[in-house]
Write a protein that holds these residues in place. Structure first.
Motif: not given
Length: 392
Positions: A210-214, A233-238, A243-247, A362-368
């Protein structure tokens, strides 16, 4: 913010470690019966590996996970204790150092098993290894046809006292796409491959896929351990999943800069390389002193959002190596005023997801991708860190 940080900064990435720790606790609640691995590879997705690792452990993470062994060894050198796993090896890697640092090291094929057992003989110590199954991602991991040989040889090495097989694991290809048929197919394959290994005599401490979405949406995938990465890191995996707030998550990084210049400009002025933007009339222009050398996507030229003076603006023209321009439409903030590229969105500022949309990524790339010349400034949380560079 550390009280020693008094001088204005050209740019800064503010890292809210209290938010990170709240995210860890929220994610743990999604998988209460599983151990938690905080994935801190790639400098903790650009947030700063050592401070993030300390904060995650203080919030209850039992494991730390990195891609490369060098990252894992850096954690040990910084005094991080407990279980640390790393999984991206190449021939000739630092197997002996990993053994001596008590790392859990992933093995995906026979070459890796041969190298780690040779290192164990040399060191006189038992290596902790985890066998990775390729259940359908088609990337790293052992394919089903080769799995029996890998399991057999790993058990033989274990019988010699050279290794202990501590885990069996895999990784999803499409867990961020709800209902994708590969999810169920991979889960079935994972059960088959782990079941086979256990029938042959492997007794893993942990089985994990299980990764983030799992972790967030597929409770049947939690097994013994979950490995959240981007969600921590507070970013939705999809965005499709929520949204992050949804989770119950909050973005951890806010990227800010001090305006380097504000000037009046006439209409018809070409702005930045190539003159892809020309001022439509008399206006004011602001210079934001960050560019693609700092990780600002050049693909967001003309589209990237930024908050200045309480208003959302857009990058005018091309993002350059060290700077970009914003058309203020006549507004006149002062040089030195703050520009917020992204953050949690509380005050109308863009989010990392907004930049991802603007850049077609994807947002992963923006922060990384935020570079090492942007200082990380740590706030909140149980971390014991002040202003630190991105690589610390």
């Amino acid at each position: 913010m550390n009280e020693n940080v008094t001088a204005p900064l050209r740019a800064r990435a503010e890292i809210d470690l209290a938010a990170l720790q709240a995210n860890v606790r929220s994610l743990r609640a999604h998988a209460p019966s599983a151990a938690f691995m905080a994935v801190v590879k790639a400098d903790a997705y650009g947030h700063g590996m050592i401070p993030v690792a300390r904060a995650a452990k203080a919030a209850g993470a039992e494991w730390l996970g990195t891609a490369t062994p060098e990252e894992a060894l850096e954690l040990r050198a910084a005094g991080l204790t407990g279980r640390i796993m790393c999984w991206l090896w190449v021939p000739g890697g630092p197997w002996r150092a990993g053994i001596e640092a008590d790392l859990d090291m992933s093995v995906s094929g026979m070459w890796a098993l041969r190298e780690v057992t040779a290192a164990a003989r040399e060191s006189g110590r038992t290596a902790r290894i985890q066998l990775k199954a390729d259940t359908g991602l088609g990337r790293n991991g052992c394919l089903p046809a080769d799995w029996p040989e890998l399991v057999r040889e790993a058990l033989a090495a274990q019988a010699e006292g050279l290794v202990t097989v501590t885990g069996l694991w895999s990784h999803f290809a499409c867990a961020d796409e709800p209902g994708h048929p590969s999810i169920a197919a991979q889960l079935d394959r994972f059960r088959e491959m782990t079941g086979y290994a256990e029938q042959q005599g492997v007794t893993p401490e942990v089985r994990h896929i299980a990764n983030s979405p799992g972790t967030l949406t597929l409770p049947g995938t939690h097994f013994d351990l979950v490995r959240p990465g981007i969600a921590m890191y507070g970013i939705s995996p999809s965005p499709e999943l929520g949204t992050p707030a949804d989770f119950g998550l909050r973005p951890v990084m806010s990227l800010k800069a001090s305006l380097a210049l504000v000037k009046h400009a006439p209409g018809g002025l070409g702005v930045s390389y190539g003159h892809h933007y020309v001022t439509p009339g008399p206006t004011t222009l602001a210079l934001v002193p960050v560019g693609y050398a700092d990780g600002i996507p050049r693909h967001a030229s003309g589209t990237g959002p930024v908050l200045i003076g309480g208003k959302r603006r857009t990058v005018a023209g091309r993002v350059a190596m060290d700077q970009f321009v914003v058309d203020l439409g006549g507004d006149e903030p002062a040089a030195g005023d703050e520009a917020v590229l992204f953050g949690p969105g509380d005050t109308g500022e863009p989010t990392a997801e907004d930049w991802a949309v603007a850049a077609g990524t994807i947002a992963y790339e923006i922060v990384t991708r935020i570079g090492s010349r942007v200082p990380r400034v740590y706030t909140g949380g149980d971390h014991g860190a002040g202003r630190e560079g991105a690589g610390t």
